[in-house]
Design an enzyme around this catalytic site. Sequence first.
Site, PDB file in Angstrom:
ATOM      1  N   GLY A  71       0.827  -1.334   0.017  1.00  0.00           N
ATOM      2  CA  GLY A  71      -0.119   0.072  -0.136  1.00  0.00           C
ATOM      3  C   GLY A  71       0.728   1.133   0.066  1.00  0.00           C
ATOM      4  O   GLY A  71       0.386   2.295  -0.697  1.00  0.00           O
ATOM      5  N   GLN A 179      -7.868  -0.400   3.147  1.00  0.00           N
ATOM      6  CA  GLN A 179      -8.587  -1.175   4.135  1.00  0.00           C
ATOM      7  C   GLN A 179     -10.136  -1.354   3.983  1.00  0.00           C
ATOM      8  O   GLN A 179     -10.732  -2.186   4.566  1.00  0.00           O
ATOM      9  CB  GLN A 179      -9.150  -0.004   5.395  1.00  0.00           C
ATOM     10  CG  GLN A 179      -7.758   0.176   6.255  1.00  0.00           C
ATOM     11  CD  GLN A 179      -7.557  -1.245   7.123  1.00  0.00           C
ATOM     12  OE1 GLN A 179      -8.298  -1.945   7.247  1.00  0.00           O
ATOM     13  NE2 GLN A 179      -6.165  -1.151   7.520  1.00  0.00           N
ATOM     14  N   THR A 237      12.049  -6.902 -11.425  1.00  0.00           N
ATOM     15  CA  THR A 237      11.521  -8.085 -11.732  1.00  0.00           C
ATOM     16  C   THR A 237      10.336  -8.387 -10.991  1.00  0.00           C
ATOM     17  O   THR A 237      10.366  -8.459  -9.545  1.00  0.00           O
ATOM     18  CB  THR A 237      12.646  -9.125 -11.478  1.00  0.00           C
ATOM     19  OG1 THR A 237      13.809  -8.741 -12.258  1.00  0.00           O
ATOM     20  CG2 THR A 237      12.350 -10.402 -11.968  1.00  0.00           C
ATOM     21  N   CYS A 322       2.722   6.937  23.108  1.00  0.00           N
ATOM     22  CA  CYS A 322       3.110   7.529  24.314  1.00  0.00           C
ATOM     23  C   CYS A 322       4.590   7.795  24.028  1.00  0.00           C
ATOM     24  O   CYS A 322       5.614   7.201  23.488  1.00  0.00           O
ATOM     25  CB  CYS A 322       3.435   6.218  25.176  1.00  0.00           C
ATOM     26  SG  CYS A 322       3.898   6.297  26.857  1.00  0.00           S
TER      27      CYS A 322
END
Length: 373
Positions: A71, A179, A237, A322
């Site tokens: 993606g 998605q 390739t 965090c």
Amino acid sequence: MPPIYLDYNASTPIDPAVAAAMRPFLLEAFGNPSSGHWASAPAKAALERARDQVAAMLGAAPEEIVFTSGGSESNNLAIKGTFFALKHEKPHIITTTIEHPAVLAPCRFLERLGASVTYLPVDRTGRIDPQDVRRAVTPQTQLISVMHANNEVGTIQPIAEIGAIAREHGIRFHTDAAQSVGKIPTGVDELGVDLLTIAGHKLYAPKGVGALYVRGGLELEPAIHGAGHESGRRAGTESALLAVGLGTACALAADLAPMKGIEALRDRFWQALQDRFGEGVALNGHPTHRLPNTLNVSFVGRIGADILGLLRDVAASTGSACHAGRVELSPVLAAMNVPERIGMGAIRFSLGRHTTADEIDEVVARLATIASA
């Protein structure tokens, strides 16, 4: 009970049928698909059969499919490829504030090269207003890129309406459908898109393979230069092994009927959480325009990462980060203007083909135990 996997939006297991289709290409049919001798013929035939399968799922022509590494590469090829191919004097791109980093980062890169980018806001449910797209269009706009469905909250965007606006102005339209493929309809003509991204590991194919749909006649500058593979659009390739995996997965994903059962499990999950926690749990994302497998919920006044840490042997995710001991609100929820007291308690549960009702019930029971501790 064995470990419970509820993170299908992050990555799916390889479907057994996909693994079986790939297996012969691990030891046999090893030839280079671009060579012209006996060893290349089986690999070349498999590559093109896979291209046909991807195209069929999208309602596209086989020659409109470019195999990529996934993606991120597909998004980069669509966005950068358009920028460098069109060579506008003052190029302008329209996107949204909740895109995947594989869209936002290329846009920011192109800003350094002189492009201007409009980042459209979303509403409290994570949806954009198509009229905001229309108002953002300028004579220099060369590309609109809006994800089909958000990876974090599952909200589905009004892609067909945006596509109509893009066509009206003669602007290329790209959607990141990583998605949505295999979960909701993704016919390229119905969506009105010129470019569409697929990521293999989101639909039960291996990691390391994806595809970009490129509407016939569109010119793209390759992101990878070299020999003229993929009709000159992506050098390197080709891997018949990975292409076969993606093609088989797309053939399976074309049947959306199994998603009805997954959606029913998701709704069962949400209803059980409401019954247990009442106003102590909140839904993030659109209540109806939402992927059938995705449930992003906030445990109000709690920290989602802390709850997730106590859910031993349950794989799910939280978009919060965090840093130096401080938890920060997910950028997607921040863009949706979700109050911090709610957003900090967010956990994304994403279901898949192997999710069972017993697993859902077990997770709800564990959450109730954690909440009462």
